[in-house]
Design an enzyme around this catalytic site. Structure first.
Site, PDB file in Angstrom:
ATOM      1  N   GLY A  91     -56.263  13.063 -14.262  1.00  0.00           N
ATOM      2  CA  GLY A  91     -57.028  12.123 -14.635  1.00  0.00           C
ATOM      3  C   GLY A  91     -58.341  12.767 -15.125  1.00  0.00           C
ATOM      4  CB  SER A 123     -53.938  16.740 -16.070  1.00  0.00           C
ATOM      5  OG  SER A 123     -54.882  16.556 -17.163  1.00  0.00           O
ATOM      6  CB  ALA A 124     -58.010  16.392 -13.446  1.00  0.00           C
ATOM      7  CG  HIS A 160     -53.214  17.618 -21.311  1.00  0.00           C
ATOM      8  ND1 HIS A 160     -52.245  16.567 -21.300  1.00  0.00           N
ATOM      9  CD2 HIS A 160     -54.086  17.391 -20.183  1.00  0.00           C
ATOM     10  CE1 HIS A 160     -52.404  16.239 -19.910  1.00  0.00           C
ATOM     11  NE2 HIS A 160     -53.358  16.491 -19.431  1.00  0.00           N
ATOM     12  CD  GLU A 195     -49.397  16.705 -23.428  1.00  0.00           C
ATOM     13  OE1 GLU A 195     -48.389  16.206 -24.105  1.00  0.00           O
ATOM     14  OE2 GLU A 195     -50.255  16.131 -23.197  1.00  0.00           O
TER      15      GLU A 195
END
Length: 242
Positions: A91, A123-124, A160, A195
């Site tokens: 997020g 991700s985060a 990413h 990714e």
């Protein structure tokens, strides 16, 4: 200290179900010794923590694990203390680390993972495992107490990651942004994690999983490509020699 980390670039590849590509790797990583995971949804902004948790819970239940969400318990410190595994979703990285500091769970989580409890982030959730969150792609929509991450690995991750150049667009590329970081932080490696890829860390070993190479950036050095069969352990050995 022993550490077990599974750090994903992203949750979902284009055209796939949520968390489809990493499911089997998550199951292999957690194994049969884990029955329940603690999920931390603090990176959610456009959805509620509950909506996010339900989405993640469905996936983990499908592969055989129960989920306790940190925001639903009266005593989150006790939950972290007794966690069999900790999972931190993606997020907004700034919102995630702001909430970790605000909840005063930051040190508890770091101490728990540093003693061998499995950690999964995407991700985060991967960004926050690094020494800082300075290689996030996210907009700083909230001001955290600090940019300092959990420091579970001695290198930075840019999730990413793409080396794509947008035609007729004058904004900086991802690589140019990372070059800016390296000029001001010349002593640290940055892993560009595309990714569909992930890094599995077990003690002093690190393995790339996925069908794409990662890109390694270091100030004053040419960008390097590394593939799943390449030895990446040197990225962790820097910690013990620093």
């Amino acid at each position: 200290m022993s550490k077990r980390l599974l750090l994903l670039s992203n949750s979902t590849n284009i055209g796939e179900e949520y968390l489809l590509y990493p499911r089997q790797e998550i199951k292999k990583f957690l194994g049969s010794s884990v029955n329940k995971i603690v999920f931390i949804p603090f990176a959610a902004v456009t959805s509620t923590y509950q909506q996010y948790t339900e989405k993640v819970e469905k996936v983990f239940q499908d592969i055989g694990y129960e989920v306790d969400a940190i925001h639903l318990v009266e005593n989150p410190y006790e939950l972290i203390k007794n966690a069999e595994a900790v999972v931190v979703g993606g997020g907004n990285t700034f919102h995630l680390i702001h909430c970790l500091y605000q909840s005063q769970l930051f040190e508890d989580i770091r101490n728990k993972i540093s003693t061998g409890t499995p950690y999964i982030g995407w991700s985060a959730g991967s960004n926050v495992a690094c020494p800082t969150i300075k290689t996030s792609n996210d907009m700083p929509i909230i001001e955290p107490i600090s940019f300092q991450g959990l420091n579970l690995v001695p290198f930075q991750i840019n999730p990413h990651y793409t080396n794509a150049v947008i035609q007729n667009h004058n904004g900086e590329t991802r690589e140019q942004r990372l070059e800016e970081f390296l000029i001001l932080n010349p002593d640290i490696y940055v892993v560009g994690l595309p990714e569909g890829t992930m890094l599995k860390i077990e003690d002093s070993s690190i393995k790339l999983i996925g069908n794409k190479p990662i890109y390694l950036f270091k100030f004053g050095e040419e960008k390097q490509e590394y593939y799943p069969n390449d030895n990446l352990d040197f990225l962790l050995k820097r910690a013990s020699s620093a």
